[in-house]
Design a protein around this motif. Structure first.
Motif, PDB file in Angstrom:
ATOM      1  N   ASP A 112     -28.451  89.545 -58.141  1.00 36.77           N
ATOM      2  CA  ASP A 112     -26.938  88.401 -58.187  1.00 36.77           C
ATOM      3  C   ASP A 112     -27.168  86.960 -58.599  1.00 36.77           C
ATOM      4  N   ASP A 113     -25.798  87.282 -59.547  1.00 38.45           N
ATOM      5  CA  ASP A 113     -25.636  86.454 -60.654  1.00 38.45           C
ATOM      6  C   ASP A 113     -25.866  84.820 -59.540  1.00 38.45           C
ATOM      7  N   GLY A 114     -25.480  85.310 -58.857  1.00 39.24           N
ATOM      8  CA  GLY A 114     -25.333  83.708 -57.778  1.00 39.24           C
ATOM      9  C   GLY A 114     -26.745  83.316 -57.468  1.00 39.24           C
ATOM     10  N   ALA A 115     -27.375  84.237 -56.998  1.00 34.39           N
ATOM     11  CA  ALA A 115     -29.076  83.811 -56.925  1.00 34.39           C
ATOM     12  C   ALA A 115     -29.787  83.266 -58.109  1.00 34.39           C
ATOM     13  N   ARG A 116     -29.443  83.992 -59.404  1.00 31.89           N
ATOM     14  CA  ARG A 116     -30.080  83.934 -60.175  1.00 31.89           C
ATOM     15  C   ARG A 116     -29.927  82.516 -60.672  1.00 31.89           C
ATOM     16  N   ALA A 117     -28.921  81.720 -60.661  1.00 34.60           N
ATOM     17  CA  ALA A 117     -28.224  80.083 -60.873  1.00 34.60           C
ATOM     18  C   ALA A 117     -28.881  79.563 -59.875  1.00 34.60           C
ATOM     19  N   LEU A 118     -29.078  80.009 -58.993  1.00 29.51           N
ATOM     20  CA  LEU A 118     -30.054  79.279 -57.424  1.00 29.51           C
ATOM     21  C   LEU A 118     -31.527  79.520 -58.044  1.00 29.51           C
ATOM     22  N   GLU A 119     -31.627  80.525 -58.463  1.00 27.54           N
ATOM     23  CA  GLU A 119     -33.341  80.193 -59.077  1.00 27.54           C
ATOM     24  C   GLU A 119     -33.493  79.580 -59.826  1.00 27.54           C
ATOM     25  N   GLN A 120     -32.701  79.158 -61.082  1.00 27.52           N
ATOM     26  CA  GLN A 120     -32.739  78.053 -62.867  1.00 27.52           C
ATOM     27  C   GLN A 120     -32.662  77.031 -62.212  1.00 27.52           C
ATOM     28  N   ARG A 121     -31.791  77.078 -61.115  1.00 26.55           N
ATOM     29  CA  ARG A 121     -31.508  75.651 -60.349  1.00 26.55           C
ATOM     30  C   ARG A 121     -32.688  74.782 -59.675  1.00 26.55           C
ATOM     31  N   VAL A 122     -33.605  75.561 -59.233  1.00 27.76           N
ATOM     32  CA  VAL A 122     -34.968  75.299 -57.977  1.00 27.76           C
ATOM     33  C   VAL A 122     -36.213  75.817 -58.538  1.00 27.76           C
ATOM     34  N   ALA A 123     -36.326  76.298 -59.651  1.00 25.52           N
ATOM     35  CA  ALA A 123     -37.410  77.565 -60.533  1.00 25.52           C
ATOM     36  C   ALA A 123     -38.656  76.031 -60.330  1.00 25.52           C
ATOM     37  N   ALA A 124     -38.253  75.163 -60.785  1.00 23.94           N
ATOM     38  CA  ALA A 124     -38.827  74.146 -61.163  1.00 23.94           C
ATOM     39  C   ALA A 124     -39.400  73.133 -59.903  1.00 23.94           C
ATOM     40  N   GLU A 125     -38.735  72.477 -58.704  1.00 20.83           N
ATOM     41  CA  GLU A 125     -39.051  72.100 -57.638  1.00 20.83           C
ATOM     42  C   GLU A 125     -40.124  73.156 -56.913  1.00 20.83           C
ATOM     43  N   LEU A 126     -40.009  73.837 -56.740  1.00 23.37           N
ATOM     44  CA  LEU A 126     -40.481  74.958 -56.150  1.00 23.37           C
ATOM     45  C   LEU A 126     -41.858  75.096 -56.439  1.00 23.37           C
ATOM     46  N   ALA A 127     -41.833  75.404 -57.673  1.00 19.07           N
ATOM     47  CA  ALA A 127     -43.901  75.101 -58.995  1.00 19.07           C
ATOM     48  C   ALA A 127     -44.476  74.059 -57.932  1.00 19.07           C
ATOM     49  N   ARG A 128     -43.142  73.240 -58.158  1.00 17.95           N
ATOM     50  CA  ARG A 128     -44.296  72.036 -58.349  1.00 17.95           C
ATOM     51  C   ARG A 128     -44.540  71.738 -56.794  1.00 17.95           C
ATOM     52  N   ARG A 129     -43.570  72.143 -55.548  1.00 23.58           N
ATOM     53  CA  ARG A 129     -44.756  72.466 -54.125  1.00 23.58           C
ATOM     54  C   ARG A 129     -44.523  73.592 -54.437  1.00 23.58           C
ATOM     55  N   ARG A 130     -45.676  74.394 -55.016  1.00 25.10           N
ATOM     56  CA  ARG A 130     -46.466  75.686 -55.024  1.00 25.10           C
ATOM     57  C   ARG A 130     -45.576  76.364 -53.959  1.00 25.10           C
ATOM     58  N   VAL A 131     -44.296  76.560 -54.338  1.00 30.11           N
ATOM     59  CA  VAL A 131     -43.533  77.658 -53.541  1.00 30.11           C
ATOM     60  C   VAL A 131     -43.113  78.724 -54.100  1.00 30.11           C
ATOM     61  N   THR A 132     -44.254  79.951 -53.995  1.00 29.96           N
ATOM     62  CA  THR A 132     -43.610  81.340 -54.542  1.00 29.96           C
ATOM     63  C   THR A 132     -42.684  81.523 -55.525  1.00 29.96           C
ATOM     64  N   LEU A 133     -41.891  82.223 -56.147  1.00 24.31           N
ATOM     65  CA  LEU A 133     -40.873  82.642 -56.381  1.00 24.31           C
ATOM     66  C   LEU A 133     -40.713  84.160 -56.192  1.00 24.31           C
ATOM     67  N   THR A 134     -40.479  85.221 -55.472  1.00 26.05           N
ATOM     68  CA  THR A 134     -40.135  86.818 -55.936  1.00 26.05           C
ATOM     69  C   THR A 134     -39.245  87.138 -55.737  1.00 26.05           C
ATOM     70  N   THR A 135     -38.807  87.698 -57.160  1.00 30.48           N
ATOM     71  CA  THR A 135     -37.370  88.187 -57.012  1.00 30.48           C
ATOM     72  C   THR A 135     -37.497  89.539 -56.809  1.00 30.48           C
TER      73      THR A 135
END
Length: 475
Positions: free
Chosen positions: A229-252
């Motif tokens: 999903d393009d919208g979910a991909r765009a969300l990933e790009q917007r939040v990835a750095a902040e999630l990494a800082r907070r140790r939140v795992t990102l799975t696609t």
């Protein structure tokens, strides 16, 4: 966030609604004293009456005082549906004026989740099915989750149930922005496609609410989102750095080659589908009774969540196969003379496309006949052209007048904008019964009361073809 122990006696406004009744059912099971009001005397209220719950039909400023007199103790908290709003509901206004704690439905659900490890499922489409699959999967794997979902889940016979396990699965509703009231350990985002523009001022505002929701994931938690999903991909790009800082795992997950949990070797027919899920060097087979590539994605989302909850890929893949459906999600209503009647909640162009694609895959050499009821004047105005285009994938398409729900009419906005014949209910029944032949599928589609049309179509098919075949019940 409030907890159940802080709420005291709770009174519900909109108690018969699917979301509010689920919360009331959970609180009642947990021993919270409750009461409630709804504008209509619907069957779900009988369940609460049978349990001794004070119920009122018709909103009135004096209702809460009446409940307090009957119960012999004060109401401490009011949980209100999105329909019961300040200035528009006399009972809401009276409660607020009396100093009651006022919670939106989502905040009441968050209170139910507060003692558990939360899994919140968000997205423009697929929330109910993905939530249902996740709850079924965790249950089949022995984790006994609690859940609150926007439809009855086959196998459970309810849309809300407390479980003895540590996980709680819930839908997070984006329609009014209240998904930001949850702080889950695991969040799923199935897709981000602008909708509900009667509430949001722009597509950008709609997309921002998912950014805020992702930011609420607890540190050390996980975000599971769709790689297709393009919208979910765009969300990933917007939040990835902040999630990494907070140790939140990102799975696609998805069919995409770069998805962390990838769907391959996909085949399907009317009985369902099967596919392989791969994650690194590991692979597992999924056999799913629900047809459609969109349901393969929903199942992959559930499996991805199961991995974060401690299941192995093999465990999660096998357990999600126990899913037998949710009400109004490609739900079989009956079969007469080889003609299958199916009901679905699809009310957005993308959802229409997914359901029609699933029907086309399932029907083989037969035809697909669609009866669609547009939902909301604002949504029809925004997507009339897209609705018309997607309905053209059916062999025949009949459109009903717009179901207004909470809205007043908009001048010039009618079902005729979709470019397909507009029928009365009886006209639609006559049209599809005349057109359908053995081997075909008839779909009733939309978020309004079109769901009632399926049974009428089955009955009309029986009358039209009394000697050709026995009826196969949809259940």
């Amino acid at each position: 966030m409030s907890t159940l122990t802080e709420l005291g006696r709770v009174h519900f406004l909109g108690m018969a609604g699917v979301g509010v009744s689920a919360i009331a059912r959970l609180m009642l099971t947990e021993g919270v004293p409750i009461s409630g009001t709804d504008g209509k005397d619907l069957p779900v209220l009988d369940e609460f009456r049978a349990a001794g719950v004070p119920v009122r039909v018709g909103y009135a400023g004096e209702n809460i005082a009446s409940v307090e007199a009957e119960a012999g103790e004060p109401v401490d908290t009011v949980v209100a549906s999105s329909v019961a709003k300040a200035g528009r509901n006399a009972e809401y206004d009276a409660a607020a004026a009396a100093g009651k704690r006022m919670l939106h439905r989502s905040e009441g659900l968050a209170a139910c989740m507060s003692a558990k490890r939360g899994i919140a499922v968000a997205g423009t489409h697929g929330k109910t099915t993905t939530s249902s699959m996740t709850a079924v999967m965790l249950h089949a794997a022995g984790l006994e989750p609690s859940f609150a979902i926007g439809a009855t889940v086959a196998g459970f016979g309810t849309n809300a149930q407390p479980g003895s396990g540590e996980w709680f699965v819930a839908e997070a509703d984006e329609s009014d922005g209240t998904l930001v009231n949850y702080s889950p350990e695991i969040a799923i985002v199935t897709n981000v496609e602008p909708d509900h523009l009667d509430h949001y001022s722009s597509a950008e505002e709609f997309e921002q609410v998912f950014v805020t929701f992702s930011g609420n994931i607890l540190p050390g938690g996980a975000l599971v989102l769709c790689a297709d999903d393009d919208g979910a991909r765009a969300l990933e790009q917007r939040v990835a750095a902040e999630l990494a800082r907070r140790r939140v795992t990102l799975t696609t997950y998805g069919f995409s080659e770069d998805a962390g949990l990838r769907i391959t070797e996909h085949t399907e027919d009317f009985s369902g589908q099967q596919f392989t899920l791969t994650r690194g060097d590991a692979a597992a087979q999924v056999r799913l009774r629900a047809p459609g590539r969109h349901n393969a994605l929903n199942a992959a989302a559930a499996v991805g969540t199961g991995l974060q909850a401690g299941l192995s890929l093999a465990q999660a893949a096998e357990a999600v196969g126990e899913f037998a459906g949710s009400s109004r999600r490609f739900e079989r209503r009956g079969e007469v003379a080889g003609i299958r009647v199916i009901d679905d909640y699809a009310h957005h162009p993308t959802e229409l496309a997914a359901v029609l694609s699933a029907a086309r895959s399932a029907v083989g050499g037969g035809a697909v006949h669609a009866v669609f009821q547009p939902h909301l004047f604002s949504r029809t105005q925004a997507f009339a052209r897209e609705f018309g285009q997607e309905l053209s994938a059916a062999d025949t398409a009949a459109v009903l007048e717009i179901y207004p729900a909470r809205e007043e009419p908009i001048e010039g906005v009618t079902a005729g904008l979709l470019g397909h014949p507009v029928h009365t209910w009886q006209g639609a029944v006559d049209a599809v019964v005349d057109a359908a032949e053995p081997g075909d599928i008839i779909l009733t589609l939309g978020a309004g009361d079109v769901t009632e049309l399926g049974d009428r179509i089955v009955e009309a098919l029986q009358r039209a073809r009394p000697h050709e075949s026995n009826v196969v019940d949809g259940s």
